[in-house]
Design a protein around this motif. Structure first.
Motif, PDB file in Angstrom:
ATOM      1  N   TYR A   1     -15.818  -2.041  97.252  1.00  0.00           N
ATOM      2  CA  TYR A   1     -15.238  -1.550  98.498  1.00  0.00           C
ATOM      3  C   TYR A   1     -14.172  -2.536  98.954  1.00  0.00           C
ATOM      4  O   TYR A   1     -14.236  -3.721  98.637  1.00  0.00           O
ATOM      5  CB  TYR A   1     -16.326  -1.398  99.568  1.00  0.00           C
ATOM      6  N   GLU A   2     -13.197  -2.061  99.687  1.00  0.00           N
ATOM      7  CA  GLU A   2     -12.113  -2.905 100.189  1.00  0.00           C
ATOM      8  C   GLU A   2     -12.401  -3.339 101.622  1.00  0.00           C
ATOM      9  O   GLU A   2     -12.798  -2.524 102.465  1.00  0.00           O
ATOM     10  CB  GLU A   2     -10.783  -2.149 100.176  1.00  0.00           C
ATOM     11  N   TYR A   3     -12.172  -4.612 101.889  1.00  0.00           N
ATOM     12  CA  TYR A   3     -12.322  -5.153 103.246  1.00  0.00           C
ATOM     13  C   TYR A   3     -11.474  -4.359 104.238  1.00  0.00           C
ATOM     14  O   TYR A   3     -11.954  -3.999 105.315  1.00  0.00           O
ATOM     15  CB  TYR A   3     -11.919  -6.627 103.276  1.00  0.00           C
ATOM     16  N   GLU A   4     -10.222  -4.100 103.874  1.00  0.00           N
ATOM     17  CA  GLU A   4      -9.301  -3.439 104.808  1.00  0.00           C
ATOM     18  C   GLU A   4      -9.794  -2.066 105.244  1.00  0.00           C
ATOM     19  O   GLU A   4      -9.443  -1.586 106.311  1.00  0.00           O
ATOM     20  CB  GLU A   4      -7.905  -3.323 104.195  1.00  0.00           C
ATOM     21  N   GLU A   5     -10.609  -1.416 104.426  1.00  0.00           N
ATOM     22  CA  GLU A   5     -11.135  -0.098 104.767  1.00  0.00           C
ATOM     23  C   GLU A   5     -12.503  -0.183 105.446  1.00  0.00           C
ATOM     24  O   GLU A   5     -13.027   0.822 105.912  1.00  0.00           O
ATOM     25  CB  GLU A   5     -11.229   0.764 103.499  1.00  0.00           C
TER      26      GLU A   5
ATOM     27  N   HIS B   1     -14.074  -6.365  98.126  1.00  0.00           N
ATOM     28  CA  HIS B   1     -12.851  -7.114  97.853  1.00  0.00           C
ATOM     29  C   HIS B   1     -12.292  -7.569  99.194  1.00  0.00           C
ATOM     30  O   HIS B   1     -11.995  -6.749 100.054  1.00  0.00           O
ATOM     31  CB  HIS B   1     -11.847  -6.249  97.098  1.00  0.00           C
TER      32      HIS B   1
ATOM     33  N   ARG C   1      -6.563  -2.683  90.362  1.00  0.00           N
ATOM     34  CA  ARG C   1      -7.958  -2.240  90.216  1.00  0.00           C
ATOM     35  C   ARG C   1      -8.220  -1.776  88.787  1.00  0.00           C
ATOM     36  O   ARG C   1      -9.246  -2.111  88.181  1.00  0.00           O
ATOM     37  CB  ARG C   1      -8.266  -1.137  91.225  1.00  0.00           C
TER      38      ARG C   1
ATOM     39  N   LYS D   1      -5.446  -5.855  99.924  1.00  0.00           N
ATOM     40  CA  LYS D   1      -5.940  -4.686  99.201  1.00  0.00           C
ATOM     41  C   LYS D   1      -5.360  -4.596  97.790  1.00  0.00           C
ATOM     42  O   LYS D   1      -4.172  -4.807  97.574  1.00  0.00           O
ATOM     43  CB  LYS D   1      -5.595  -3.416  99.985  1.00  0.00           C
TER      44      LYS D   1
ATOM     45  N   ALA E   1     -15.164   3.971 100.171  1.00  0.00           N
ATOM     46  CA  ALA E   1     -13.974   3.735  99.345  1.00  0.00           C
ATOM     47  C   ALA E   1     -13.751   4.963  98.480  1.00  0.00           C
ATOM     48  O   ALA E   1     -14.718   5.620  98.067  1.00  0.00           O
ATOM     49  CB  ALA E   1     -14.164   2.504  98.457  1.00  0.00           C
TER      50      ALA E   1
END
Length: 192
Positions: A124-128, A100, A110, A104, A39
């Motif tokens: 960290y983001e799930y989408e990434e 997360h 954030r 996003k 991230a």
């Protein structure tokens, strides 16, 4: 002539799959599986699969608590202050990692969460990082409900998971257990 072409076509159809099977690259065994969590503004983490857990190479020797949360989840928001407090209380022995797992967060969202909670652990983001989230889902049978927390001892062994909100007292019990179990030596392969 037609019969010869038909036989050649049949032979080719039978041989091609075996030729492709021989040329296909071998997949790595699961024990060699290494994923990353990345991230902007956070340390990239390298996570290695173990038969009974995982190791986060950047936090070797620490109990790992992975928390999946969402910006619109009221129980997640209730749990975050416990996590911030525990990260401080168990400094040097515990590393919390948050993922997360909803749509996003915008930079503004954030920033507002940082301002409210003063995070002292990476997010960290799930989408990434969908590969890691799918890996955890598969290994733990997690269906996506939030919050969801998984704890591993300092050797990477799975200790416990919380499907849903976990109180500070319950989190402490599991963290203390994970620290105590980490004091035992990890299993070593038999000598030859």
């Amino acid at each position: 002539m037609k019969k010869t072409l038909s036989l050649l076509a049949l032979a080719a159809a039978l041989l091609l799959p075996s030729i492709y099977a021989q040329e296909a690259p071998a997949t790595a065994p699961e024990q060699d599986l290494i994923m990353t969590l990345a991230a902007p503004g956070e340390k990239t983490l390298h996570i290695k699969h173990l038969d009974n857990g995982l190791v986060v190479q950047e936090y070797s020797g620490k109990v790992i608590l992975i928390n999946f949360f969402g910006k619109h989840c009221k129980w997640c928001m209730k749990e975050i202050p416990h996590l911030v407090k525990l990260q401080k209380e168990y400094a040097g022995k515990l590393q919390i990692i948050a993922v997360h797992a909803q749509q996003k967060m915008t930079p503004g969202e954030r920033h507002m969460l940082d301002k409210k909670f003063h995070f002292n652990y990476p997010i960290y983001e799930y989408e990434e990082n969908p590969e890691f989230v799918m890996y955890i889902s598969h290994r733990t049978q997690w269906q996506g409900g939030l919050p969801f927390t998984v704890v591993f001892d300092a050797h990477g062994n799975y200790v416990y998971s919380f499907p849903g909100y976990a109180s500070e007292e319950d989190l402490k019990k599991v963290i203390d257990f994970a620290i105590k179990s980490s004091e035992k030596k990890p299993a070593t392969p038999a000598s030859k």
